[in-house]
Write a protein that holds these residues in place. Structure first.
Motif, PDB file in Angstrom:
ATOM      1  N   ALA A   1       0.930  -1.200  -0.022  1.00 49.29           N
ATOM      2  CA  ALA A   1       0.014  -0.023  -0.044  1.00 49.29           C
ATOM      3  C   ALA A   1       0.931   1.158   0.067  1.00 49.29           C
ATOM      4  O   ALA A   1       0.568   2.360  -0.718  1.00 49.29           O
ATOM      5  CB  ALA A   1      -0.830   0.001   1.281  1.00 49.29           C
ATOM      6  N   LEU A   2       1.992   1.344   0.505  1.00 46.17           N
ATOM      7  CA  LEU A   2       2.782   2.478   0.930  1.00 46.17           C
ATOM      8  C   LEU A   2       3.558   2.604  -0.480  1.00 46.17           C
ATOM      9  O   LEU A   2       3.669   3.767  -0.959  1.00 46.17           O
ATOM     10  CB  LEU A   2       3.929   2.230   1.959  1.00 46.17           C
ATOM     11  N   ILE A   3       3.913   1.564  -1.161  1.00 43.39           N
ATOM     12  CA  ILE A   3       4.661   1.649  -2.417  1.00 43.39           C
ATOM     13  C   ILE A   3       3.390   2.220  -3.526  1.00 43.39           C
ATOM     14  O   ILE A   3       3.819   3.203  -4.132  1.00 43.39           O
ATOM     15  CB  ILE A   3       5.046   0.209  -2.919  1.00 43.39           C
ATOM     16  N   GLN A   4       2.372   1.941  -3.363  1.00 43.60           N
ATOM     17  CA  GLN A   4       1.377   2.230  -4.281  1.00 43.60           C
ATOM     18  C   GLN A   4       1.053   3.891  -3.948  1.00 43.60           C
ATOM     19  O   GLN A   4       0.780   4.789  -4.900  1.00 43.60           O
ATOM     20  CB  GLN A   4       0.017   1.574  -3.941  1.00 43.60           C
ATOM     21  N   TYR A   5       1.257   3.974  -2.870  1.00 46.45           N
ATOM     22  CA  TYR A   5       0.833   5.525  -2.476  1.00 46.45           C
ATOM     23  C   TYR A   5       1.761   6.462  -2.826  1.00 46.45           C
ATOM     24  O   TYR A   5       1.533   7.452  -3.399  1.00 46.45           O
ATOM     25  CB  TYR A   5       0.750   5.793  -1.003  1.00 46.45           C
ATOM     26  N   VAL A   6       3.217   5.942  -2.679  1.00 47.58           N
ATOM     27  CA  VAL A   6       4.301   6.842  -3.270  1.00 47.58           C
ATOM     28  C   VAL A   6       4.262   6.859  -4.841  1.00 47.58           C
ATOM     29  O   VAL A   6       4.354   7.891  -5.219  1.00 47.58           O
ATOM     30  CB  VAL A   6       5.674   6.093  -2.632  1.00 47.58           C
ATOM     31  N   LYS A   7       3.981   5.820  -5.416  1.00 49.25           N
ATOM     32  CA  LYS A   7       3.787   5.752  -6.721  1.00 49.25           C
ATOM     33  C   LYS A   7       2.606   7.006  -7.182  1.00 49.25           C
ATOM     34  O   LYS A   7       2.875   7.689  -8.329  1.00 49.25           O
ATOM     35  CB  LYS A   7       3.314   4.587  -7.467  1.00 49.25           C
ATOM     36  N   LEU A   8       1.620   6.796  -6.648  1.00 50.30           N
ATOM     37  CA  LEU A   8       0.545   7.729  -7.095  1.00 50.30           C
ATOM     38  C   LEU A   8       0.944   9.263  -6.802  1.00 50.30           C
ATOM     39  O   LEU A   8       0.869  10.116  -7.523  1.00 50.30           O
ATOM     40  CB  LEU A   8      -0.829   7.483  -6.274  1.00 50.30           C
ATOM     41  N   ASN A   9       1.654   9.476  -5.646  1.00 50.90           N
ATOM     42  CA  ASN A   9       2.187  10.743  -5.356  1.00 50.90           C
ATOM     43  C   ASN A   9       3.087  11.247  -6.450  1.00 50.90           C
ATOM     44  O   ASN A   9       3.177  12.498  -7.029  1.00 50.90           O
ATOM     45  CB  ASN A   9       2.894  11.013  -4.176  1.00 50.90           C
ATOM     46  N   LYS A  10       4.056  10.471  -6.705  1.00 48.49           N
ATOM     47  CA  LYS A  10       5.118  10.764  -7.699  1.00 48.49           C
ATOM     48  C   LYS A  10       4.250  11.190  -9.327  1.00 48.49           C
ATOM     49  O   LYS A  10       4.779  12.121  -9.864  1.00 48.49           O
ATOM     50  CB  LYS A  10       6.026   9.792  -7.943  1.00 48.49           C
ATOM     51  N   GLU A  11       3.526  10.432  -9.653  1.00 52.46           N
ATOM     52  CA  GLU A  11       2.862  10.518 -10.760  1.00 52.46           C
ATOM     53  C   GLU A  11       2.061  11.796 -10.882  1.00 52.46           C
ATOM     54  O   GLU A  11       1.806  12.498 -11.772  1.00 52.46           O
ATOM     55  CB  GLU A  11       1.653   9.276 -11.039  1.00 52.46           C
ATOM     56  N   GLN A  12       1.560  12.216  -9.707  1.00 53.63           N
ATOM     57  CA  GLN A  12       0.882  13.477  -9.619  1.00 53.63           C
ATOM     58  C   GLN A  12       1.598  14.694  -9.119  1.00 53.63           C
ATOM     59  O   GLN A  12       1.133  15.849  -8.831  1.00 53.63           O
ATOM     60  CB  GLN A  12      -0.443  13.330  -8.583  1.00 53.63           C
ATOM     61  N   ASP A  13       3.021  14.310  -9.237  1.00 59.46           N
ATOM     62  CA  ASP A  13       4.055  15.326  -8.702  1.00 59.46           C
ATOM     63  C   ASP A  13       3.469  15.917  -7.269  1.00 59.46           C
ATOM     64  O   ASP A  13       3.431  17.257  -7.042  1.00 59.46           O
ATOM     65  CB  ASP A  13       4.204  16.718  -9.578  1.00 59.46           C
ATOM     66  N   LYS A  14       3.233  15.084  -6.460  1.00 65.11           N
ATOM     67  CA  LYS A  14       2.803  15.550  -4.859  1.00 65.11           C
ATOM     68  C   LYS A  14       3.749  14.701  -4.009  1.00 65.11           C
ATOM     69  O   LYS A  14       2.765  14.229  -2.982  1.00 65.11           O
ATOM     70  CB  LYS A  14       1.393  15.179  -4.766  1.00 65.11           C
ATOM     71  N   ASP A  15       4.631  14.342  -4.124  1.00 68.39           N
ATOM     72  CA  ASP A  15       5.628  13.651  -3.234  1.00 68.39           C
ATOM     73  C   ASP A  15       5.799  14.411  -2.097  1.00 68.39           C
ATOM     74  O   ASP A  15       6.462  15.570  -2.271  1.00 68.39           O
ATOM     75  CB  ASP A  15       7.085  13.488  -3.973  1.00 68.39           C
ATOM     76  N   TRP A  16       5.689  13.908  -0.965  1.00 69.04           N
ATOM     77  CA  TRP A  16       5.809  14.892   0.177  1.00 69.04           C
ATOM     78  C   TRP A  16       6.173  14.066   1.592  1.00 69.04           C
ATOM     79  O   TRP A  16       6.275  14.421   2.472  1.00 69.04           O
ATOM     80  CB  TRP A  16       4.200  15.495   0.491  1.00 69.04           C
ATOM     81  N   PHE A  17       6.566  12.790   1.363  1.00 68.58           N
ATOM     82  CA  PHE A  17       7.152  12.178   2.648  1.00 68.58           C
ATOM     83  C   PHE A  17       8.168  10.905   2.001  1.00 68.58           C
ATOM     84  O   PHE A  17       7.870  10.482   1.063  1.00 68.58           O
ATOM     85  CB  PHE A  17       5.955  11.538   3.371  1.00 68.58           C
ATOM     86  N   HIS A  18       8.811  10.430   2.999  1.00 75.95           N
ATOM     87  CA  HIS A  18       9.826   9.330   2.747  1.00 75.95           C
ATOM     88  C   HIS A  18       9.838   8.633   4.171  1.00 75.95           C
ATOM     89  O   HIS A  18      10.273   9.357   5.282  1.00 75.95           O
ATOM     90  CB  HIS A  18      11.118   9.599   2.411  1.00 75.95           C
ATOM     91  N   VAL A  19       9.325   7.391   4.316  1.00 72.03           N
ATOM     92  CA  VAL A  19       9.427   6.747   5.269  1.00 72.03           C
ATOM     93  C   VAL A  19      10.347   5.327   5.243  1.00 72.03           C
ATOM     94  O   VAL A  19      10.300   5.003   4.219  1.00 72.03           O
ATOM     95  CB  VAL A  19       8.109   6.246   5.780  1.00 72.03           C
ATOM     96  N   GLU A  20      10.720   4.921   6.160  1.00 71.81           N
ATOM     97  CA  GLU A  20      11.347   3.429   6.368  1.00 71.81           C
ATOM     98  C   GLU A  20      11.254   2.894   7.734  1.00 71.81           C
ATOM     99  O   GLU A  20      10.967   3.604   8.565  1.00 71.81           O
ATOM    100  CB  GLU A  20      12.741   3.314   5.688  1.00 71.81           C
TER     101      GLU A  20
END
Length: 163
Positions: free
Chosen positions: A37-56
């Motif tokens: 789910a996190l990978i999907q969310y990051v992918k969606l954000n990057k596609e929409q140019d809305k990258d706003w977090f990084h977690v590990e």
């Protein structure tokens, strides 16, 4: 919840495994769903140019840390983000912490935990076990940043977090 947030959340996979870190093998299956789910969310954000977090996370998936950022008036404000998976997970949502902002807003608890009680906790409770970390970021931290950062900037409280 605005339409953009609803649209984003509707594209995130819902989780099915009801397990906490105490559930050993079941937790491994839950953690796999969380990461998907996190990978999907990051992918969606990057596609929409809305990258706003990084977690590990650590090896067991119980402690998470990273960064989150918010753009306001064309300036990026960046903060440390950390949280632990509670033993009652997924019945209880993780408490998201922005320790650098502790005490700077009334919508925060000791340790820099953001306030999630009024708006997010009831939504989480209705969606156990379908919601996970990605949903928590999208429906709790994202809206919290959107509400609080402009206020903190307007009061001149967070100038030092500009990047």
């Amino acid at each position: 919840m605005d339409e953009g947030t609803k649209s984003t959340v509707s594209k995130l996979p819902l989780l099915t495994v009801r397990a906490s870190p105490r559930d050993k093998e079941a937790w491994t299956a839950r953690l796999k769903e969380e990461l998907t789910a996190l990978i999907q969310y990051v992918k969606l954000n990057k596609e929409q140019d809305k990258d706003w977090f990084h977690v590990e996370c650590n090896k067991t998936g119980t402690r998470w840390n990273g960064k989150c950022w918010y753009y306001y008036e064309q300036i990026r404000y960046e903060f440390d983000l950390e949280f632990e998976i509670p033993v009652t997970y997924p019945t209880s949502a993780p408490e998201l912490k922005l320790p650098q902002l502790e005490g700077l807003t009334s919508k925060m608890y000791r340790g820099g935990k953001i306030c999630q009680t009024i708006h997010f906790q009831p939504l989480w409770a209705k969606n156990v076990p379908r919601f996970g970390i990605a949903h928590s970021l999208a429906l709790s931290l994202g809206p919290w940043l959107a509400a609080e950062i402009p206020d903190l900037v307007g009061r001149g409280v967070i100038d030092s977090f500009k990047k």
